[in-house]
Design an enzyme around this catalytic site. Structure first.
Site, PDB file in Angstrom:
ATOM      1  N   THR A  96      -5.297   5.351  -3.541  1.00  0.00           N
ATOM      2  CA  THR A  96      -3.852   5.320  -3.692  1.00  0.00           C
ATOM      3  C   THR A  96      -3.468   3.991  -4.316  1.00  0.00           C
ATOM      4  OG1 THR A  96      -1.737   5.646  -2.546  1.00  0.00           O
ATOM      5  CG2 THR A  96      -3.400   4.315  -1.423  1.00  0.00           C
ATOM      6  N   LEU A 116       0.837  -1.191   0.000  1.00  0.00           N
ATOM      7  CA  LEU A 116       0.000   0.000   0.000  1.00  0.00           C
ATOM      8  C   LEU A 116       0.877   1.249   0.000  1.00  0.00           C
ATOM      9  CD1 LEU A 116      -2.642  -1.100   2.664  1.00  0.00           C
ATOM     10  CD2 LEU A 116      -2.677  -1.435   0.183  1.00  0.00           C
ATOM     11  N   CYS A 117       0.517   2.162  -0.878  1.00  0.00           N
ATOM     12  CA  CYS A 117       1.251   3.420  -0.978  1.00  0.00           C
ATOM     13  C   CYS A 117       0.630   4.425  -0.023  1.00  0.00           C
ATOM     14  CB  CYS A 117       1.210   3.939  -2.411  1.00  0.00           C
ATOM     15  SG  CYS A 117       2.028   5.539  -2.615  1.00  0.00           S
ATOM     16  N   LEU A 118       1.248   4.576   1.144  1.00  0.00           N
ATOM     17  CA  LEU A 118       0.799   5.527   2.151  1.00  0.00           C
ATOM     18  C   LEU A 118       2.001   6.354   2.616  1.00  0.00           C
ATOM     19  CD1 LEU A 118      -1.335   3.051   4.303  1.00  0.00           C
ATOM     20  CD2 LEU A 118      -2.159   4.545   2.480  1.00  0.00           C
TER      21      LEU A 118
END
Length: 277
Positions: A121, A86-88
Site C-alpha cells: 500500500t 500509511l494508507c490503511l
C-alpha cells in the site's frame, strides 16, 4: 486541540491499553498533546521482525473517534517507509471506512497484522527477509541515536513526523526507560553509537565475545538484494581461499597429472618387457 469528547475517549482508552496491553504492543499519549500517541511494537517470534523495536506515532484528529488517525512508523523496518503516512483502512487515508467503535488497541493490532503480511500500500516497501532482520537488529540503536545523528544532532523534528536527524531526542523524551535499556544493550554488545555496527576490538574480533577473524560479509554496505547476494558469494570464496596456497587450490589438477604420468610409465615399462622377451 481535542474536543471534549475526544479528550474523554482517549483518556479512557489510555487507561484500558495500560491495564491490558495487546501482545507485542505498548502505547501512550504525549504529555503535551493527547492527540499525539506514541507506540512501540516488539517484533513477534517467527517473523523477520523478531526482537525488533518499532516506534511510531498516531496523530488523532480533534473529532476522534469520528475520524481515524494518521499512522506512521519511524523506525526503519524494511516494511514501511520511515515516518511516512500509511494508507490503511484504519488510517486517515480512508475516513469513510473508519468505525467509531474501533479503539487505539484495535488500530495498533491492525497495524501489526498488516506489518506481518506482504500486502502493499502507500507507505509500504518491499524488502527481503534478510534486510528486515538486519533492520530489526539495528532498531534499538536507531531509536536511541536517531540513526547515529546524536553525534551531531540537528533540528529535524516536524509535527507528526520524526527525522533521524533529531539525535534520538524525541524517542528519549517519550520512552526514557526504553532509551536507557537501549544504551545499556549497546554497551553490552559493544555497538558503535555512530554507526550501529559492532566495534572492532584488539585482536581483530568485532563485538562482544566475537571469536571469528575470517572475512566479514559486510551486507550493510550493499544497497540491493542482488548486490547482497554477490557480496555473500564473494565473501564465501574469499573465506574458502583464505590461507590456502597454490598447491592446495590446484590439488585436483595435480592429482590428475600424477595419475596420467603413472599410467604412461606403466605402459612404457610393460611395452619394454614384452619386446625383450
Amino acid at each position: 486541540m481535542a474536543t471534549r469528547a475526544a479528550h474523554k475517549r482517549l483518556t479512557r482508552e489510555y487507561k484500558t491499553i495500560s491495564e491490558n496491553p495487546p501482545p507485542y504492543i505498548t502505547a501512550h499519549p504525549s504529555e503535551s498533546n493527547i492527540l499525539e500517541w506514541h507506540y512501540v511494537i516488539t517484533g513477534p517470534e517467527d517473523t523477520p521482525y523478531h526482537g525488533g523495536q518499532y516506534w511510531g506515532t498516531l496523530m488523532f484528529p480533534p473529532n476522534y473517534p469520528f475520524a481515524p488517525p494518521a499512522i506512521r512508523m519511524h523506525t526503519p523496518s524494511g516494511r514501511f517507509q520511515p515516518s511516512s503516512r500509511l494508507c490503511l483502512s484504519i488510517s486517515d487515508f480512508h475516513p469513510r471506512s473508519f468505525n467509531p467503535a474501533w479503539e487505539v488497541s484495535t488500530i495498533l493490532i491492525g497495524l501489526l497484522s498488516f506489518m506481518t503480511s506482504e500486502e502493499m500500500t502507500t507507505g509500504s516497501v518491499s524488502a527481503t527477509e534478510a534486510e528486515r532482520k538486519y533492520h530489526a537488529a539495528r532498531s534499538r540503536w536507531w531509536n536511541s541515536t536517531g540513526g547515529g545523528s546524536h553525534v551531531k544532532a540537528t533540528s529535524g523534528q516536524q509535527k507528526g513526523n520524526v527525522k533521524a536527524g533529531d539525535g534520538g531526542a524525541k524517542f528519549r523524551a517519550e520512552w526514557p526507560e526504553l532509551d536507557k535499556e537501549n544504551w545499556e544493550w549497546m554497551n553490552q554488545h559493544n555497538i558503535d553509537p555512530a554507526t550501529g555496527n559492532p566495534r572492532t576490538v584488539p585482536g581483530g574480533a568485532s563485538g562482544a565475545g566475537a571469536a571469528s577473524c575470517g572475512p566479514q560479509l559486510g551486507l550493510a554496505a550493499t544497497t540491493g538484494s542482488g548486490h547482497q547476494a554477490q557480496a555473500v558469494v564473494d565473501a564465501v570464496v574469499q573465506q574458502r581461499n583464505a590461507g590456502r596456497g597454490w598447491l592446495f587450490r590446484n590439488k585436483l589438477v595435480l592429482a590428475g597429472a600424477a595419475i596420467f604420468i603413472y599410467v604412461l610409465i606403466a605402459r612404457l615399462l610393460g611395452a619394454g618387457g614384452v619386446s625383450s622377451s
